[in-house]
Motif scaffolding. Sequence first.
Motif, PDB file in Angstrom:
ATOM      1  N   SER A 196       0.972  -1.211   0.014  1.00 57.97           N
ATOM      2  CA  SER A 196       0.066   0.095  -0.048  1.00 57.97           C
ATOM      3  C   SER A 196       0.708   1.300  -0.001  1.00 57.97           C
ATOM      4  CB  SER A 196      -0.716   0.049   1.184  1.00 57.97           C
ATOM      5  OG  SER A 196      -0.260  -0.071   2.554  1.00 57.97           O
ATOM      6  N   ASP A 197       2.117   1.114   0.510  1.00 57.22           N
ATOM      7  CA  ASP A 197       3.146   2.268   0.342  1.00 57.22           C
ATOM      8  C   ASP A 197       3.953   2.293  -0.584  1.00 57.22           C
ATOM      9  OD1 ASP A 197       4.671   4.293   0.940  1.00 57.22           O
ATOM     10  OD2 ASP A 197       5.277   3.773   3.203  1.00 57.22           O
ATOM     11  N   PRO A 198       3.968   2.963  -1.699  1.00 56.95           N
ATOM     12  CA  PRO A 198       4.848   2.869  -3.004  1.00 56.95           C
ATOM     13  C   PRO A 198       6.289   2.853  -2.439  1.00 56.95           C
ATOM     14  CG  PRO A 198       2.978   4.251  -3.362  1.00 56.95           C
ATOM     15  CD  PRO A 198       2.800   3.938  -1.982  1.00 56.95           C
ATOM     16  N   THR A 199       6.568   3.850  -1.480  1.00 54.57           N
ATOM     17  CA  THR A 199       8.044   3.979  -1.147  1.00 54.57           C
ATOM     18  C   THR A 199       8.510   2.853  -0.533  1.00 54.57           C
ATOM     19  OG1 THR A 199       7.531   5.107   0.890  1.00 54.57           O
ATOM     20  CG2 THR A 199       7.620   6.662  -0.928  1.00 54.57           C
TER      21      THR A 199
END
Length: 262
Positions: free
Chosen positions: A148-151
């Motif tokens: 869910s967190d692209p980074t």
Amino acid sequence: MTTLTAPRRTTYTDATAGPTFLRTLRSELLKLTTLRSTWWSLGIAAALSLAIAALYVSASDGGYPILGVLLSAQFTMLVAGVLGAIAITGEYATGMIRSTLTANPRRAQVALAKSLAIALLVGAATAVSSLLSLAVTVPISSTAVTWSDPTQAVLPLMLGVLAMIAYALIGTGFGLLIRNGAGAIAATVGVLFVAPIAVNLFALGGTSWQWVVDLGRYLPVAAGSDLTAIPTGDILQPALTLLAWVVALVGSGILVLRRRDA
């Protein structure tokens, strides 16, 4: 009486004539994919990626799978760089470069097509090996991937593919410049592997050699590590560093190709 004339042949007599870029690119992709050395290189890189990622996750008691995939690039980068070098120097060793330039006298176009073909092939192979590594390591890791967190996941993986393409093109640039297999491979290994080790040795010398350590941040491997750091931070400086290496080496190689006999 009717005079029979031979059909006209299409010949390319100057640097302004020749096949289109797409046709040249297809030709270079065909040459790359029909070489056994290409598949050996890609197979070794994939095997290293899988083994190192699995080893990291197992040894670190459920380490983060994305990090395991990215860590494998410290080894597979050499395979990518060597592949980029031999893709160019192999034609000089066999003399096929003369046939290539006879078919298409646009030397800059040929060099760009070769570079793009290497980039596409290495990029696709890296993406596939990364997905295979994740398929192996995610089930055995106790740390869930934060999709869910692209980074934390997607962005580092994508940047890892771009970094691997840059390593391959650095080898391509040395191949265009040196034209000798052993020399191009030595230069590629020197920049990607030996130079970072030398910088680490200077780091042991204290503050008097700090300027060397600071310059070491602009080596391709250091830039690649910063580019794929988790979580993804400032990517501008490392991205520009890798781009500068690629443009300088490939650009210089194109100039050499245009000015020197094949």
